[in-house]
Design an enzyme around this catalytic site. Structure first.
Site, PDB file in Angstrom:
ATOM      1  N   GLU A  80       0.839  -1.200   0.000  1.00  0.00           N
ATOM      2  CA  GLU A  80       0.000   0.000   0.000  1.00  0.00           C
ATOM      3  C   GLU A  80       0.876   1.254   0.000  1.00  0.00           C
ATOM      4  O   GLU A  80       1.916   1.307   0.650  1.00  0.00           O
ATOM      5  CB  GLU A  80      -0.900  -0.011   1.240  1.00  0.00           C
ATOM      6  CG  GLU A  80      -1.683   1.258   1.484  1.00  0.00           C
ATOM      7  CD  GLU A  80      -2.789   1.494   0.464  1.00  0.00           C
ATOM      8  OE1 GLU A  80      -3.711   2.253   0.765  1.00  0.00           O
ATOM      9  OE2 GLU A  80      -2.741   0.923  -0.645  1.00  0.00           O
ATOM     10  N   ASP A 108      -2.492  -5.010   0.783  1.00  0.00           N
ATOM     11  CA  ASP A 108      -1.780  -3.933   1.473  1.00  0.00           C
ATOM     12  C   ASP A 108      -0.392  -4.349   1.946  1.00  0.00           C
ATOM     13  O   ASP A 108       0.541  -3.550   1.928  1.00  0.00           O
ATOM     14  CB  ASP A 108      -2.591  -3.447   2.676  1.00  0.00           C
ATOM     15  CG  ASP A 108      -3.907  -2.819   2.252  1.00  0.00           C
ATOM     16  OD1 ASP A 108      -3.880  -1.983   1.333  1.00  0.00           O
ATOM     17  OD2 ASP A 108      -4.962  -3.172   2.818  1.00  0.00           O
TER      18      ASP A 108
END
Length: 252
Positions: A80, A108
């Site tokens: 992310e 992420d």
């Protein structure tokens, strides 16, 4: 809300969030609630990986700043916050190296200890509702889901919370602090309520239209914080210094 975001979050986080919004054609100066949400999500992802390393025996250990064992392998790879091209490059590299199944959507984080991708969620609603929405979107048992709320609740795949209780408590405390700071500035209701957020968005649009005719000097300089930190951010051997450099909301 924009002033709050710039006071509450590290400048690097704000710039990464702004870049992410612009990549999707969104204006961070207008959609300030979304900017705040992205900054919060980014910070939780960084805090999730803070201080967690893997030693030579393959065990997960926690190392605080200043510890001489700086060359230990980071337990989590942060995906992310990168632009989409770089993020998919990192994901493909991880899959080729570890044999992990390639996810359909960008996750992420990647956990090198458990050998799995992680999807982090931060919600203003009920955690179980947001968890189900994430699970329904991802449709993969290979990606681990971990949801946090601003009220201190959390939910994770098979109740496997990955991190130790103290590390999770740090994240929950930070989220609670953000909520309290928003509330003290009268921002929380618009952050939570879609109707109030829509009203605020119209207000921001009107304000921008009024300013459009005014001469504005635009700075093309990269912020000193980003110029210093970005090389570390892109470096796979980055240290915990970057991960722990986030600013707390200043006291009023």
């Amino acid at each position: 809300m924009e002033d709050f975001v710039r006071q509450c979050f590290n400048p690097m986080i704000v710039e990464l969030a702004e870049k992410a919004m612009k990549e999707y054609g969104e204006d961070p100066k207008i959609e300030t609630n979304k900017l705040a949400a992205i900054c919060t999500h980014l910070e939780v992802c960084f805090m999730y990986s803070d201080f967690h390393f893997i030693n030579e025996q393959g065990e997960s250990i926690i190392v605080e700043l200043g510890d001489p064992n700086a060359l230990l392998k980071h337990r989590f790879e942060i995906i992310e916050g990168r632009d989409r091209t770089m993020a998919w490059t990192v994901v493909n590299s991880i899959c080729n190296t570890t044999g992990a199944e390639k996810p359909k959507f960008l996750p992420d984080l990647y956990d090198y200890k458990e050998n799995r991708f992680i999807e982090i969620g931060v919600t203003r609603r009920e955690v179980h509702i947001y968890y189900l929405e994430k699970a329904n979107k991802i449709k993969s048992e290979k990606t681990h889901i971990h949801i946090f709320s601003f009220t201190g609740e959390e939910m994770a795949t098979k109740a496997d919370y990955t991190l130790d209780e103290e590390s999770r408590a740090r994240i929950k405390t930070r989220l609670f602090t953000i909520r309290q700071e928003m509330a003290s500035r009268g921002l929380w209701d618009s952050f939570v309520s879609p109707r109030e957020a829509k009203r605020q968005l119209k207000k921001n649009l009107k304000s921008q239209e009024q300013c459009a005719s005014s001469p504005t000097k635009v700075s093309r300089r990269t912020s000193p914080a980003l110029r210093i930190l970005e090389p570390m951010w892109m470096d796979s051997n980055r240290t915990a210094t970057l991960r722990a450099s986030f600013l707390k909301c200043p006291k009023k």
